[in-house]
Scaffold this active site. Structure first.
Site, PDB file in Angstrom:
ATOM      1  N   SER A  63       0.826  -1.201   0.000  1.00 32.28           N
ATOM      2  CA  SER A  63       0.000   0.000   0.000  1.00 32.28           C
ATOM      3  C   SER A  63       0.866   1.259   0.000  1.00 32.28           C
ATOM      4  O   SER A  63       0.521   2.269  -0.606  1.00 32.28           O
ATOM      5  CB  SER A  63      -0.929  -0.003   1.217  1.00 32.28           C
ATOM      6  OG  SER A  63      -1.880  -1.046   1.120  1.00 32.28           O
TER       7      SER A  63
ATOM      8  N   GLN B 130     -25.671 -17.720   0.616  1.00 32.13           N
ATOM      9  CA  GLN B 130     -26.806 -17.852   1.530  1.00 32.13           C
ATOM     10  C   GLN B 130     -28.054 -18.341   0.805  1.00 32.13           C
ATOM     11  O   GLN B 130     -28.790 -19.199   1.316  1.00 32.13           O
ATOM     12  CB  GLN B 130     -27.077 -16.508   2.211  1.00 32.13           C
ATOM     13  CG  GLN B 130     -27.944 -16.598   3.447  1.00 32.13           C
ATOM     14  CD  GLN B 130     -27.217 -17.274   4.611  1.00 32.13           C
ATOM     15  OE1 GLN B 130     -26.002 -17.469   4.556  1.00 32.13           O
ATOM     16  NE2 GLN B 130     -27.956 -17.640   5.634  1.00 32.13           N
TER      17      GLN B 130
ATOM     18  N   GLU C  24      -4.615  -3.638  -6.641  1.00 23.75           N
ATOM     19  CA  GLU C  24      -4.743  -2.315  -7.262  1.00 23.75           C
ATOM     20  C   GLU C  24      -5.263  -1.283  -6.263  1.00 23.75           C
ATOM     21  O   GLU C  24      -6.016  -0.370  -6.623  1.00 23.75           O
ATOM     22  CB  GLU C  24      -5.594  -2.386  -8.528  1.00 23.75           C
ATOM     23  CG  GLU C  24      -4.937  -3.248  -9.599  1.00 23.75           C
ATOM     24  CD  GLU C  24      -5.495  -3.051 -10.987  1.00 23.75           C
ATOM     25  OE1 GLU C  24      -5.953  -1.934 -11.291  1.00 23.75           O
ATOM     26  OE2 GLU C  24      -5.462  -4.011 -11.777  1.00 23.75           O
TER      27      GLU C  24
END
Length: 380
Positions: A131, A337, A364
């Site tokens: 990051s 679910q 990204e």
């Protein structure tokens, strides 16, 4: 370049048929073999998918961003590994050259990228720089008419098959931040480059990632993108702005597939004597999926049109990537679910998509990085 509506519609129709007839039947095979079959890769080259965003003068289709996202909405209604095979040529792997490359660099490499003869990779992330990309340590030392590259790049998509790398490296050790970083286009056969063992991943089997290690790799000075040192980080950020719109459209395509599968299953599956699609709580999950997908589509279409108009869309691209990647995670969770036990076992493929989409919130630029980009633009 924008294409007319009729041409775009025909191309999308062709891709939709290709997805249904060729890609979906091979999804389980790609996952089991951890590889996209060579014949399918060849068909994707023939369809022009490797050159979607590469200008026509270099053999690509030269699609405008607004056209590219619509193509991805349709193409990505299948396993993301198929898109990943050519995605780096469309996005981060080739865009550095397209945006900031010299005329000679473009002429040398873009035609081969457009045809799919070369697959490209984007080398930014490192073991200690993800990051915080501005802290990267890979070095590029000038030596006569060459640069000597040393360092390790991590989690590089398509590294095992790449013939070309866009590499961010520090050319000025005295500048610790972004200003000391330059961008290079590096051929895979360059002595001193090693590719690590492909990583075993949570999802997206068939899309390979691996380390790229540079050990005194000598790169011609003419391969410095743009011919100017210190501009690499800016190039990377411009590449990522565009890439985030692309990834957002990929997320939407996968979400559309998950919604279609959920509707089909809910319409067939019966409990308590009726279709589960008739239960209001199941209907609520389907409605939430549709609403969030529609919101994401509106966001991405707006940002893409702004991008094509030449506006700066750093904030909008971050908003799109943040919302769309989180959205597809929620859609995948609801799909599991709705399918219930069938969603948890491998036969239906829903659990595979559940794993596949998790990476969208990480690569990204993580969701947290997108939040920082958005917040900083609001408070600067």
């Amino acid at each position: 370049m924008a294409i007319d509506r009729e041409t775009r519609a025909q191309f999308i129709e062709t891709l939709g048929r290709f997805v249904r007839e060729r890609l979906r039947p091979n999804e389980a095979r790609v996952s089991d073999d951890d590889a996209v079959p060579a014949d399918i890769l060849a068909e994707m080259r023939d369809l022009g998918l490797y050159g979607l965003s590469i200008p026509e003068e270099y053999g690509g289709l030269g699609l405008a961003m607004a056209d590219e996202i619509e193509v991805m909405f349709t193409f990505c209604q299948t396993s993301p590994a198929f898109r990943s095979a050519f995605g780096t040529n469309v996005g981060i792997g080739a865009q550095g050259l397209i945006i900031d490359g010299t005329a000679a660099q473009k002429a040398k490499y873009l035609p081969k990228l457009a045809s799919g003869e070369l697959t490209s990779s984007f080398c930014l992330t490192e073991p200690d720089a993800g990051s915080d990309a501005a802290s990267l340590k890979t070095s590029a030392r000038r030596d006569g008419d060459s640069y000597i590259l040393n360092g390790t790049k991590r989690y590089i998509t398509n590294a095992p098959s790449a013939g070309l790398f866009t590499v961010m490296a520090r050319t000025d050790a005295a500048i610790k931040g972004a200003g000391g970083i330059s961008a290079f286009v590096v051929e895979a056969g360059t002595p001193g480059i090693r590719i690590g063992k492909p990583e075993k991943k949570m999802g997206q089997q068939g899309a390979k990632i691996a380390d790229v290690i540079f050990e005194d790799a000598r790169v011609p000075a003419e391969n410095l993108i743009g011919g100017v040192e210190g501009k690499g980080f800016k190039t990377a950020m411009k590449v990522l702005d565009r890439g985030r719109l692309h990834i957002s459209s990929v997320c939407i395509g996968v979400a559309l597939r998950l919604l279609d599968d959920s509707i089909a299953y809910a319409s067939e599956r019966k409990q308590f004597g009726q279709r589960i699609a008739d239960f209001q709580l199941v209907q609520a999950m389907l409605a939430d999926c549709k609403t969030e997908i529609y919101a994401a589509q509106c966001m991405v279409r707006d940002a893409a049109s702004r991008f094509d108009a030449g506006e700066s869309v750093s904030t909008e691209a971050a908003c799109c990537k943040y919302f769309a990647s989180e959205m597809v995670g929620r859609v995948a969770d609801r799909a599991v679910q709705i399918f219930g036990g069938a969603g948890y076992v491998a036969d239906y493929g829903i659990e595979r998509f559940y794993r596949d989409v998790r990476i969208f919130r990480i690569y990204e630029g993580t969701s947290q990085i997108q939040q920082m980009v958005i917040a900083r633009s609001l408070t600067k």
